[in-house]
Write a protein that holds these residues in place. Structure first.
Motif, mmCIF file in Angstrom:
data_model
loop_
_atom_site.group_PDB
_atom_site.id
_atom_site.type_symbol
_atom_site.label_atom_id
_atom_site.label_comp_id
_atom_site.label_asym_id
_atom_site.label_seq_id
_atom_site.Cartn_x
_atom_site.Cartn_y
_atom_site.Cartn_z
ATOM 1 N N ASN A 3 46.398 53.394 15.777
ATOM 2 C CA ASN A 3 46.460 54.871 15.340
ATOM 3 C C ASN A 3 45.619 54.884 13.996
ATOM 4 O OD1 ASN A 3 47.032 57.253 15.960
ATOM 5 N ND2 ASN A 3 49.385 57.393 15.690
ATOM 6 N N GLU A 4 45.751 53.647 13.416
ATOM 7 C CA GLU A 4 45.095 53.620 11.926
ATOM 8 C C GLU A 4 43.431 53.630 12.208
ATOM 9 O OE1 GLU A 4 46.194 50.492 13.289
ATOM 10 O OE2 GLU A 4 47.906 51.667 13.547
ATOM 11 N N THR A 5 43.065 53.147 13.056
ATOM 12 C CA THR A 5 41.607 52.855 13.392
ATOM 13 C C THR A 5 41.061 53.849 14.090
ATOM 14 O OG1 THR A 5 42.048 51.230 15.215
ATOM 15 C CG2 THR A 5 41.718 50.447 12.887
ATOM 16 N N LYS A 6 39.783 54.126 14.019
ATOM 17 C CA LYS A 6 38.897 55.086 14.812
ATOM 18 C C LYS A 6 38.505 54.253 16.112
ATOM 19 C CE LYS A 6 37.269 57.565 11.118
ATOM 20 N NZ LYS A 6 36.681 58.784 10.619
ATOM 21 N N ASN A 7 38.541 55.267 17.252
ATOM 22 C CA ASN A 7 37.952 54.554 18.150
ATOM 23 C C ASN A 7 36.499 54.381 18.660
ATOM 24 O OD1 ASN A 7 40.655 54.637 19.682
ATOM 25 N ND2 ASN A 7 40.489 56.662 19.656
ATOM 26 N N ASP A 626 38.871 69.653 13.316
ATOM 27 C CA ASP A 626 39.936 69.013 13.070
ATOM 28 C C ASP A 626 40.966 68.937 14.246
ATOM 29 O OD1 ASP A 626 42.514 68.360 12.113
ATOM 30 O OD2 ASP A 626 43.094 69.875 11.067
ATOM 31 N N SER A 627 40.751 67.933 15.051
ATOM 32 C CA SER A 627 41.625 68.091 16.278
ATOM 33 C C SER A 627 42.303 66.529 16.653
ATOM 34 C CB SER A 627 40.729 68.014 17.538
ATOM 35 O OG SER A 627 39.518 67.144 17.484
ATOM 36 N N GLY A 628 42.905 66.118 15.212
ATOM 37 C CA GLY A 628 43.568 65.020 15.378
ATOM 38 C C GLY A 628 42.638 63.668 15.486
ATOM 39 N N ARG A 629 43.307 62.838 16.086
ATOM 40 C CA ARG A 629 42.662 61.633 16.353
ATOM 41 C C ARG A 629 41.477 61.538 17.445
ATOM 42 N NH1 ARG A 629 41.275 58.428 13.639
ATOM 43 N NH2 ARG A 629 43.089 56.975 13.272
ATOM 44 N N ILE A 630 40.517 61.190 17.447
ATOM 45 C CA ILE A 630 39.436 61.655 18.390
ATOM 46 C C ILE A 630 39.299 60.225 19.442
ATOM 47 C CG2 ILE A 630 36.870 61.688 18.998
ATOM 48 C CD1 ILE A 630 38.263 64.236 17.634
ATOM 49 N N ILE A 631 39.835 60.459 20.604
ATOM 50 C CA ILE A 631 39.929 59.503 21.360
ATOM 51 C C ILE A 631 38.786 58.672 22.121
ATOM 52 C CG2 ILE A 631 41.056 58.542 23.703
ATOM 53 C CD1 ILE A 631 42.992 59.485 21.534
ATOM 54 N N SER A 632 37.813 59.580 22.486
ATOM 55 C CA SER A 632 36.460 59.169 23.018
ATOM 56 C C SER A 632 35.503 59.882 22.110
ATOM 57 C CB SER A 632 36.486 59.653 24.290
ATOM 58 O OG SER A 632 35.303 59.302 24.859
ATOM 59 N N ILE A 689 37.032 65.290 11.623
ATOM 60 C CA ILE A 689 38.069 64.801 10.682
ATOM 61 C C ILE A 689 38.564 63.370 11.184
ATOM 62 C CG2 ILE A 689 39.909 65.482 9.096
ATOM 63 C CD1 ILE A 689 37.327 67.190 8.650
ATOM 64 N N ASP A 690 39.018 63.324 12.431
ATOM 65 C CA ASP A 690 39.620 62.195 12.813
ATOM 66 C C ASP A 690 40.564 61.551 12.222
ATOM 67 O OD1 ASP A 690 39.805 60.144 15.015
ATOM 68 O OD2 ASP A 690 37.886 59.461 14.561
ATOM 69 N N LYS A 691 41.729 62.358 12.070
ATOM 70 C CA LYS A 691 43.146 62.021 11.515
ATOM 71 C C LYS A 691 44.070 62.605 12.156
ATOM 72 C CE LYS A 691 41.534 62.565 6.450
ATOM 73 N NZ LYS A 691 41.685 63.456 5.234
ATOM 74 N N PRO A 692 44.672 61.343 12.603
ATOM 75 C CA PRO A 692 45.719 61.491 13.654
ATOM 76 C C PRO A 692 46.735 62.755 13.431
ATOM 77 C CG PRO A 692 46.332 59.311 12.632
ATOM 78 C CD PRO A 692 44.771 59.884 12.108
ATOM 79 N N ASP A 693 47.168 63.445 14.441
ATOM 80 C CA ASP A 693 48.383 64.297 14.058
ATOM 81 C C ASP A 693 49.459 63.537 14.329
ATOM 82 O OD1 ASP A 693 49.126 67.737 14.577
ATOM 83 O OD2 ASP A 693 50.422 66.089 15.410
ATOM 84 N N ILE A 696 52.243 65.674 17.456
ATOM 85 C CA ILE A 696 52.030 65.915 18.979
ATOM 86 C C ILE A 696 51.894 65.046 20.048
ATOM 87 C CG2 ILE A 696 49.384 66.044 18.834
ATOM 88 C CD1 ILE A 696 49.437 68.521 20.338
ATOM 89 N N ASN A 697 51.828 63.887 19.873
ATOM 90 C CA ASN A 697 51.857 62.695 21.006
ATOM 91 C C ASN A 697 51.582 61.332 20.464
ATOM 92 O OD1 ASN A 697 48.745 62.540 20.777
ATOM 93 N ND2 ASN A 697 48.694 64.106 21.952
ATOM 94 N N PRO A 698 51.806 60.329 21.122
ATOM 95 C CA PRO A 698 51.651 58.905 20.498
ATOM 96 C C PRO A 698 50.247 58.626 19.935
ATOM 97 C CG PRO A 698 52.185 58.727 22.778
ATOM 98 C CD PRO A 698 52.406 60.208 22.252
ATOM 99 N N MET A 699 49.166 59.299 20.680
ATOM 100 C CA MET A 699 47.744 59.018 20.058
ATOM 101 C C MET A 699 47.239 59.912 18.848
ATOM 102 S SD MET A 699 48.259 59.562 23.609
ATOM 103 C CE MET A 699 47.630 61.067 24.040
ATOM 104 N N GLY A 700 48.174 60.777 18.691
ATOM 105 C CA GLY A 700 47.738 61.722 17.419
ATOM 106 C C GLY A 700 46.595 62.464 17.744
ATOM 107 N N ALA A 701 46.212 62.698 19.090
ATOM 108 C CA ALA A 701 45.196 63.720 19.287
ATOM 109 C C ALA A 701 45.676 65.193 19.787
ATOM 110 C CB ALA A 701 44.413 63.072 20.661
ATOM 111 N N LYS A 702 44.797 65.992 19.080
ATOM 112 C CA LYS A 702 44.976 67.501 19.372
ATOM 113 C C LYS A 702 44.007 67.748 20.218
ATOM 114 C CE LYS A 702 45.308 68.840 14.904
ATOM 115 N NZ LYS A 702 45.383 69.589 13.700
#
Ligand code: MOS
Length: 743
Positions: A3-7, A626-632, A689-693, A696-702
């Motif tokens: 969660n701390e690092t960008k994908n 600003d959509s939380g952590r960007i997964i891909s 922005i890529d900051k985890p929420d 909402i979920n364990p990935m922090g992705a909105k």
């Protein structure tokens, strides 16, 4: 989860397959004895079919059947009371009419199917369809919203207000303006349709263009009164949905009934003009905003009213006015939403749906008010910024909108903007900058998934979810990789089929959050089982605490002593396991009572407006999410670029035009209805922005699908104003509108 690092930005997992023709879309599935269905549409928009002659069509070569209201096979589950939905139960509140495909002679909209012609080739079906001859008793079609606005109805959901109802009247600075959005049509490249194949009396296989295979399965189970378990629906790939696949349309159900009747699989692919009437559209909507502010630029009141068209037979509603309730700190707010039932086919959600419509009005009005106050539009928004949701009095689960304003402003070069319109010029072009905010609910729905880890180190992820193009499979790959450390090329995602664990429809920007959570959970179960095995097995980790273990690069080790390693494959082998298979079946978000969850975006554009022709060119676009952590990151950026492209079309060119004398479209083709193409689209910069929420979920992705579009058209209108001083409140912003007033 990292969660701390960008994908990392990996390639789309199915990209190569898609561009080399390996991906099979619904219409690509060929079946033995396949028959082809073509729709004959009504030539009037309102009235009664007095005669339909099918004799010639029936005797044309290869014809297997011509179905009209006189011989349409029954759809057993459609015996619902009047006022039902077009695709069958559950019935909605009674409207004026009921529409059931080929159930009677009444015509409720232009293009309404009056006959379905089936033949052994598509060409033969098309030819036979041209031989069907219809006579009508015609009534005047009611297709103009303005003309029938006095007949507006209040749909379920009601009005909203907080504070004083007439605070606006006494505000020091006031603005009242009307905004208009035309009918827009999804117009993806892939045409809509279905193939129905009865493999037994109560066994059905469907290939369809649906955003939800489980939803289609459910709709067909109801329509044909069979167990959903006996219906399999397959939609692995889709050539763009944009909302049109979020319901099962009546002609799809009709094809299933006809396939049963003639005892052969039947395929329907509608044509481009039918894409304008058979599968929904963004409804024509008129809006009024009244906005009051004090002399310091603080909002005093906003009243937002919207009236949208719908069909005579069904009330389609969307969240057009909702953003106004919570976007800014404002003590007095009211919203109102009305419908006018017209002789038109029913609308459906389209790209960012009602929120995109509403954001055009609200964010244009914010720009107009900033101008009245002689204030920078970003500064005006910051003065009215809110850290908690004023509609629900709840904290946001995360909101980094201020940072989004800053980063976007930097990237577009906002400092070069002049607050005085018409100040910048390059040759014959006036130059302007505009911006706008977007927002959409960050949903997390129920979803399930399966993960299967094989002893050879490969991983299979399964979910029924359909990937309509945003890169769902790629995102699920990343989530699984982050939990189990399996290399990307050893992960296979199987999706888009009801034989896999149930998933919600692909829509509402909710899929990474919903299905991703299920994948995360299933993979975590596998990881936990591996850890249990590792501490029980004879080996370097025997007796260790599972809480101290980590899984990296296919091996389990103790976090602080990475030298004591056990390879996952070896561990499974020694435990005599060829695979570990885990299912996850998750409820939606548990914290909706405690937090307001939204994704935010800011769109910035630079435009040039030709002072001789009124042509508008977007020369640069920057969209910040600003959509939380960007997964891909790579597919997410592509999705943002897609949103901007759709937004340019919405802002400048897209409009389905009706000739109200006939109640018919006059530009129902891709030449006259212009979707933005490469030549319309500049270099687009996307910023996350890529900051985890944290909630909402364990990935922090909105979610991020809708916010890619929501607000964009307003940013263009605001930039056109900044360039020219012309405020265009009616989309699309075509040269004639710009030239109506002097540039
Ligand atoms: Mo979307 S309009 O949720 O397909």
């Amino acid at each position: 989860m990292k969660n701390e690092t960008k994908n990392p930005a990996i390639d789309r997992i199915d990209g190569r397959m898609k561009v080399t023709g390996g991906a099979k879309y619904f219409a690509d599935f060929d079946l033995p004895d396949l028959a082809y269905c073509v729709i004959v549409g009504s030539e009037i928009a309102r009235g009664t079919l007095t005669n339909i002659d099918t004799k010639k069509a029936l005797s044309a070569p290869g014809v297997l059947g011509v179905f009209t209201h006189l011989n349409m096979p029954p759809i057993p589950g459609w015996d619902a009371p009047a006022g039902g939905q077009a695709d069958g139960p559950p019935p909605k509140p009674a409207t004026e009419e009921t529409y059931r495909i080929l159930s009677g002679p009444k015509i409720l909209f232009d293009g309404q199917p009056i006959a379905l012609v089936v033949a052994n080739t598509y060409e033969r079906a098309t030819y036979a369809a041209s031989l069907v001859n219809a006579k009508y008793s015609k009534q005047t079609a009611r297709t103009s919203l303005e003309k029938h606005i006095d007949k507006q109805v209040t749909p379920k959901g009601g009005d909203y207000s907080r504070g004083k109802a007439y605070a606006y009247q006494s505000a020091p600075v006031k603005l009242e303006a009307d905004y208009k959005i035309p009918i827009e049509v999804h117009n993806p490249m892939e045409l809509h349709g279905i193939t129905a194949h009865w493999t037994g009396d109560k066994q059905l296989m469907i290939y369809a263009k649906t955003q939800g295979v489980n939803a289609t399965q459910q709709a067909m189970a109801q329509a044909f009164k069979i167990d959903p378990k006996n219906i399999r629906v397959h939609t692995e790939f889709m050539g763009g949905g944009f909302g049109m696949g979020l319901r099962t349309w009546p002609q799809e159900t009709a094809v299933v009934a006809i396939a049963k009747k003639i005892g052969r699989p039947v395929k329907l692919v509608i044509n481009r003009s039918q894409m304008f009437t058979m599968v929904g559209h963004r409804p024509y909507t008129v809006q009024t905003i009244q906005m009051g502010a004090d002399n310091h630029g603080r909002l005093v009141a906003i009243n937002h009213a919207a009236t949208a068209e719908t069909a005579s037979y069904e009330d389609f509603t969307e969240a057009t006015v909702n953003m106004t309730r919570f976007m800014y700190e404002c003590p007095n707010v009211s919203t109102r939403y009305r419908l006018v039932r017209l002789d038109r086919s029913v609308p459906i959600w389209m790209r960012g749906p009602g929120e995109a419509t509403g954001a055009f009005a609200l964010e244009s009005a914010m720009d107009e008010m900033a101008h009245k106050l002689s204030m920078d539009p970003i500064e005006f928004r910051l003065r009215n910024y809110t850290e908690t949701d004023p509609e629900h009095n709840l904290p946001y689960s995360s909101k980094h909108l201020k940072e989004a304003y800053e980063r976007g402003a930097d990237a577009i070069g906002w400092k070069d903007r002049k607050n005085e319109p018409g100040s910048l010029k390059e040759d014959n072009w006036l130059v302007g900058y505009g911006m706008s905010t977007g927002v959409f609910n960050a949903f997390r729905w129920e979803a399930s998934a399966r993960a299967i880890l094989h002893a050879d180190g490969s991983l299979v992820i399964q979910s029924a979810v359909t990937d309509i193009g945003p890169g769902t499979g790629t995102a699920l790959t990343m989530i699984a990789h982050n939990v189990l450390g399996v290399p990307f090329d050893r992960i296979k995602v199987e999706y888009g089929d009801t034989s896999h664990p149930k998933a919600p429809s692909q829509g509402g920007s909710a899929i990474v959050s919903a299905v991703g959570s299920a994948v995360f959970d299933a993979c975590t179960k596998i990881k936990n089982e591996l850890f249990e095995l590792a501490v029980k097995a004879n080996g370097p980790l025997a007796g260790a605490q599972t809480a101290d273990l980590v899984l990296t690069e296919g091996a389990i080790s103790i976090e602080k002593g990475l030298d004591k390693k056990v390879a996952v494959g070896k561990l499974m082998e020694s435990s005599q396991l060829s695979k570990i298979e885990k299912d996850a079946d998750l409820k939606g978000s548990p914290d909706l009572q405690k937090y307001s969850m939204y994704s935010f975006s800011v769109h910035f554009v630079k435009v040039k407006v030709n002072s001789l022709t009124g042509a508008v060119r977007v020369t640069k676009a920057v969209s910040v999410a600003d959509s939380g952590r960007i997964i891909s990151p790579k597919t997410a950026a592509s999705q943002m670029i897609g949103g901007v492209t759709g937004g340019i079309g919405m802002a400048l060119t897209e409009e389905a035009v009706i000739d109200h004398r006939f109640g018919r479209f006059i530009n129902n083709n891709l030449a006259d209805y212009h979707v933005a193409v490469h030549a319309d689209v500049p270099a687009i910069e996307t910023i996350f922005i890529d900051k985890p929420d944290p909630v909402i979920n364990p990935m922090g992705a909105k979610g991020m699908g809708e916010i890619a579009l929501i607000g964009f058209a307003g940013a263009v209108a605001n930039a056109v104003f900044n360039a020219t001083g012309q405020r265009i409140r009616e989309l699309p912003i075509t040269p004639d509108k710009v030239m109506q007033r002097e540039v």
